[in-house]
Design a protein around this motif. Structure first.
Motif, mmCIF file in Angstrom:
data_model
loop_
_atom_site.group_PDB
_atom_site.id
_atom_site.type_symbol
_atom_site.label_atom_id
_atom_site.label_comp_id
_atom_site.label_asym_id
_atom_site.label_seq_id
_atom_site.Cartn_x
_atom_site.Cartn_y
_atom_site.Cartn_z
ATOM 1 N N SER A 34 0.848 -1.187 0.000
ATOM 2 C CA SER A 34 0.000 0.000 0.000
ATOM 3 C C SER A 34 0.882 1.234 0.000
ATOM 4 C CB SER A 34 -0.921 0.018 1.227
ATOM 5 O OG SER A 34 -0.164 0.083 2.422
ATOM 6 N N ASP A 36 0.054 5.362 0.927
ATOM 7 C CA ASP A 36 -0.903 6.429 1.198
ATOM 8 C C ASP A 36 -0.723 7.523 0.167
ATOM 9 O OD1 ASP A 36 -2.008 8.928 2.457
ATOM 10 O OD2 ASP A 36 -2.463 7.492 4.055
ATOM 11 N N SER A 37 -1.840 8.048 -0.336
ATOM 12 C CA SER A 37 -1.753 9.035 -1.402
ATOM 13 C C SER A 37 -1.195 10.368 -0.936
ATOM 14 C CB SER A 37 -3.137 9.253 -2.033
ATOM 15 O OG SER A 37 -4.035 9.752 -1.074
ATOM 16 N N ALA A 38 -0.883 10.480 0.357
ATOM 17 C CA ALA A 38 -0.207 11.690 0.820
ATOM 18 C C ALA A 38 1.186 11.799 0.209
ATOM 19 C CB ALA A 38 -0.106 11.697 2.344
ATOM 20 N N SER A 43 -3.052 15.897 -3.905
ATOM 21 C CA SER A 43 -4.394 15.317 -3.832
ATOM 22 C C SER A 43 -5.449 16.385 -4.051
ATOM 23 C CB SER A 43 -4.594 14.641 -2.472
ATOM 24 O OG SER A 43 -3.753 13.523 -2.351
ATOM 25 N N LEU A 48 -12.755 11.097 -3.292
ATOM 26 C CA LEU A 48 -12.723 9.702 -2.888
ATOM 27 C C LEU A 48 -12.889 8.811 -4.114
ATOM 28 C CD1 LEU A 48 -12.550 7.968 -0.286
ATOM 29 C CD2 LEU A 48 -15.063 7.925 -0.290
ATOM 30 N N THR A 86 -10.543 -1.656 -2.701
ATOM 31 C CA THR A 86 -9.337 -1.393 -1.925
ATOM 32 C C THR A 86 -8.089 -1.620 -2.767
ATOM 33 O OG1 THR A 86 -10.463 -2.066 0.105
ATOM 34 C CG2 THR A 86 -8.067 -2.006 0.173
ATOM 35 N N THR A 115 -4.982 0.962 -1.553
ATOM 36 C CA THR A 115 -5.102 2.321 -1.033
ATOM 37 C C THR A 115 -5.595 2.280 0.408
ATOM 38 O OG1 THR A 115 -6.159 4.482 -1.316
ATOM 39 C CG2 THR A 115 -7.452 2.560 -1.933
ATOM 40 N N THR A 116 -5.092 3.207 1.225
ATOM 41 C CA THR A 116 -5.544 3.278 2.614
ATOM 42 C C THR A 116 -6.529 4.410 2.851
ATOM 43 O OG1 THR A 116 -3.634 4.655 3.171
ATOM 44 C CG2 THR A 116 -3.415 2.270 3.481
ATOM 45 N N ASN A 117 -6.643 5.309 1.870
ATOM 46 C CA ASN A 117 -7.576 6.436 2.064
ATOM 47 C C ASN A 117 -8.558 6.585 0.913
ATOM 48 O OD1 ASN A 117 -6.016 7.462 0.011
ATOM 49 N ND2 ASN A 117 -5.322 9.296 1.126
ATOM 50 N N LYS A 119 -7.947 7.111 -2.238
ATOM 51 C CA LYS A 119 -7.540 8.002 -3.319
ATOM 52 C C LYS A 119 -6.339 7.392 -4.052
ATOM 53 C CE LYS A 119 -9.272 12.233 -1.159
ATOM 54 N NZ LYS A 119 -8.965 13.633 -0.752
#
Length: 798
Positions: A34, A36-38, A43, A48, A86, A115-117, A119
């Motif tokens: 995974s 995170d899209s950070a 973003s 979403l 996911t 993905t965890t969020n 995005k």
């Protein structure tokens, strides 16, 4: 008959990667990856389940054909809906599977990106972006394809009633899990470790999008047209096998070397890109920017030479443009990708013609063409022999005529060897599907009327592909009983006045090179070269049978003397010559077993009027044989190896079977190449390498002359697709002469596919002269009549 002289020849091998990965369904619960899209570039404005993608390839998005590989592609990104899953797993219509496909980074990745969020926004330079971009475009083409399949059923059926003879199986329409070709999800590797290439691996059901050696910032997955094209190969496998049950082996579109089925497959995949984006050019970025390998799909494309245009007389016609590469137009190029441009150009031209003649939208016309492709491939790929839904006795891929397991080896042989897809067979079936749908006056689907036969034939002829005399819409069901014509099933004839550019040539005009100093064939027996060839064939899944235990695995008997010696494995290339004034296309040479010996194994002497192969004479061991009627059942006695042995006795010299030669030598069967079948005791064509192809022969030319560089006069080296491979027993006495009775034909051959009036005088075929121009049946293709017979006489030299 010209006796062979042996000549050493150079063979350029095609390197194939060894494929060892498992094709099992991955476990999404283990080895999760995974990000995170950070960690993405931004973003902002990404909601979403959304992400950043290249909506098209960078050349198109930037409107700059000279776009540098150093350009910041992040400036071309746009926001798109990706998935609420996911993982990057697609949920298109894949009967019986939880999901249809997934996208991973590379072959070492245990699972799809997570993905965890919710995005999916990443910078272009990251592997995560490549996975998201690949997923988005793969999902797009998947949706288009499966939606087209559903709408195709709406065209073919009203409820459970077929509107015409359709190849689409009713059970699939009724919701059963009939898409047997799709047993596991397709896996796409978005950042695949392969240089300067992208491909579909049909054995492992994977897509691989590689990198560029000289331009490390560029990736194949950045070009959406490449995703559509490679997915197109996957779709062709589904279309070919829609009628084949799970237990059946699978029909494949061509082999890995040059053949016309492979060329058509490449052209279809280019068209699948057009089917999605409506743009008639493939891979401007990935193949075009630095590799000079992008391909147009219309004659008005500026990449074409000036002699090519959308004028009917300047279309990309067969077989003239088979070896034409618009990027290097002066250099002949035998390659399935460029040869496939003929079919992609025709399909785009047909799409445009349907917009004009039938008032269809561009999308509606493209969808109609795609549906017709599904019908065509589904019929050709049917290994049960039926081809058409509801038929009880089919006439394709032989199975209905062979009274054993319908998934027998013979069914696959007929599909890939004896009656394969080529430009003639493909276009005849495609034209038949046009006729029964848009040309059907009971349906009136062309702006309330029909797309006429003249319109169908004229456009096909513009591409030089009107190579058939009838539409054969009953798939040879016009024959009944002992081959008598059933007048109620007379096939629709092509209007010969519409055949203006499509040239049909007599098979008699294909001969060995007549030059006084020319060899009939070239022999390659270099040990290293032959080991490489065997490895290539095995890696590709073409050579599934092992060499005999009598042959050392290191080919230790191969002596590299350019001749054929006991114990060798050799490649043979025929030196053929086009003695006509027109170009021959799609030359195929067959060395597989066929019906040319009687039940005792004696070589058949066919009469001159039947096959023009009056060999051998009775005094030389020949025995008169009758040819099978069009729909006769075949047995194992109807198949004999291609080669006979010359037996020298005190009172005579005869041609005999390998079995009889073994007996005369008192050789134990355990010493044969095939200890279980003395028919193959001394020499055998290697299955998987028992056919060879040449793309075309120019008028009054050999292949070498056809392929010669106009500046240097030199032709490229042969490829493995140009040669036949034989295994020779170490027990064969030096001085023995072998005669291999090879069958040869070509795609624009008239009497290789059509019965001639002279044939109808034979009562064991048909007594109805109206059968002139009818297609030969699959059973008849097991004999001599559809072919030019060429004798390759081989002296065994120690």
């Amino acid at each position: 008959m010209k006796k062979e002289t042996l000549t050493t020849f150079t063979l350029s091998t095609l390197a194939l990667a060894s494929l060892v990965l498992s094709s099992c369904v991955p476990n999404a619960g283990s080895g999760l990856r995974s990000r995170d899209s950070a960690s993405a570039v931004t973003s902002t404005n990404v909601g979403l389940y959304q992400g950043k993608i290249l909506a098209d390839n960078p050349i198109i998005l930037s409107k700059n054909s000279e776009l540098s590989d150093s350009f910041d592609l992040n400036k071309l990104l746009s926001v798109a809906d990706i998935t609420s899953n996911t993982f990057l797993t697609g949920n298109s219509s894949c009967n019986g599977l939880t999901y249809c496909f997934e996208v991973r980074e590379n072959k070492d990745s245990p699972s799809a990106l997570q993905t965890t969020n919710g995005k999916w926004a990443y910078g272009v330079s990251t592997p995560e972006f490549l996975q998201v971009n690949t997923y988005y475009h793969l999902n797009r083409v998947m949706d288009n394809f499966f939606n087209n399949l559903v709408s195709g059923y709406d065209l073919a059926y009203t409820g459970s009633t077929a509107n015409y003879k359709t190849a689409l199986p009713l059970t699939y329409r009724n919701g059963l899990d009939q898409f047997y070709a799709l047993q596991n999800p397709l896996i796409a590797y978005a950042d695949c470790d392969v240089a300067d290439n992208a491909y579909f691996d049909r054995a492992l059901m994977t897509l691989c999008f590689g990198y560029f050696t000289e331009h490390p910032a560029m990736k194949w997955a950045q070009d959406s047209t490449v995703v559509y094209h490679e997915a197109g190969h996957f779709f062709q496998r589904l279309q070919l096998n829609i009628r084949n049950p799970l237990a059946y082996s699978k029909a494949e579109m061509g082999n890995i070397f040059y053949d016309e089925a492979g060329a058509i497959g490449e052209g279809l995949s280019d068209f699948y890109s057009y089917f999605v984006n409506g743009r008639a050019h493939f891979a401007e970025w990935a193949a075009g920017r630095y590799l000079a390998a992008s391909r147009p799909m219309t004659e008005d494309d500026p990449l074409h030479i000036s002699a090519v245009s959308s004028d009917p007389d300047q279309r990309l016609a067969y077989p003239t443009y088979l070896n034409y590469n618009p990027n290097f137009s002066s250099l002949p190029n035998e390659d399935i990708h460029t040869a496939g441009m003929i079919i992609s150009h025709y399909l785009v031209a047909l799409t445009e013609d349907l917009q004009d003649k039938c008032s269809m939208s561009k999308t509606g016309a493209a969808n109609t063409v795609m549906y017709l492709l599904t019908e065509t491939l589904a019929e050709h790929g049917d290994l049960s022999g039926k081809g058409i839904e509801g038929e009880t006795d089919g006439r394709i891929n032989l199975s209905s005529a062979y009274p054993t397991d319908p998934d027998s080896t013979l069914s696959r042989d007929w599909f890939s060897l004896v009656n394969p897809i080529n430009y003639r067979t493909f276009m005849q079936t495609f034209a038949k599907n046009l006729l029964k749908t848009l040309g059907n006056s009971s349906l009136n689907r062309c702006a309330g009327s029909i797309y006429t036969r003249d319109q169908i034939e004229t456009l096909i002829d513009d591409y030089g592909l009107l190579l058939f005399r009838t539409y054969n819409e009953n798939r040879n069901h016009s024959y009944t009983g002992a081959g008598v014509v059933d007048s109620s099933k007379t096939p629709t004839a092509v209007n010969s006045n519409n055949r203006k550019k499509s040239v049909l040539i007599s098979k008699d005009l294909l001969i060995f090179d007549p030059s006084s100093t020319a060899s009939s064939a070239y022999v390659i027996d270099n040990r290293t070269t032959m080991l490489s060839g065997i490895t290539s064939l095995q890696s590709a899944g073409l050579m599934t049978n092992s060499l005999s235990a009598q042959t050392p695995s290191d080919l230790g008997f191969n002596n590299n003397n350019g001749k054929i010696s006991p114990g060798e494995v050799v490649a043979i290339a025929l030196n053929l010559y086009n003695n006509s004034n027109s170009t021959m296309g799609g030359i195929q040479i067959l060395a597989n077993d066929w019906n040319h010996a009687d039940a005792l194994g004696k070589p058949c002497k066919f009469s001159t009027s039947e096959s023009k192969d009056n060999w051998p004479q009775t005094a030389e061991g020949g025995t008169p044989c009758t040819l099978p009627s069009p729909n006769a059942a075949l047995t194992s006695d109807n198949f004999a190896p291609v080669c006979f042995m010359q037996l020298n006795e005190p009172s005579s010299t005869r041609w005999v079977s390998q079995s009889e030669f073994k007996t005369k030598l008192a050789l134990d069967s355990s010493m044969c190449l095939n200890k279980n079948n003395p028919k193959d005791c001394f020499i055998r064509a290697i299955k998987g390498a028992d056919q060879a192809h040449y793309s075309k022969l120019n008028p009054k030319s050999t292949w070498g002359q056809t392929m010669a560089d106009p500046e240097t006069g030199k032709a490229p080296g042969l490829d493995w697709g140009n040669v036949l491979m034989f295994e020779v027993s170490k027990h064969i006495p030096p001085g023995t002469v072998i005669d291999c009775r090879l069958r040869v034909r070509f795609t624009n051959c008239d009497d290789c596919y059509h019965k001639q009036k002279a044939d109808n005088t034979k009562t064991n075929y048909t007594s109805d002269p109206s059968a002139d121009g009818y297609d030969f049946t699959d059973v008849e293709m097991n004999g001599p009549r559809p072919y030019k017979i060429l004798h390759l006489q081989i002296p065994i030299v120690d």
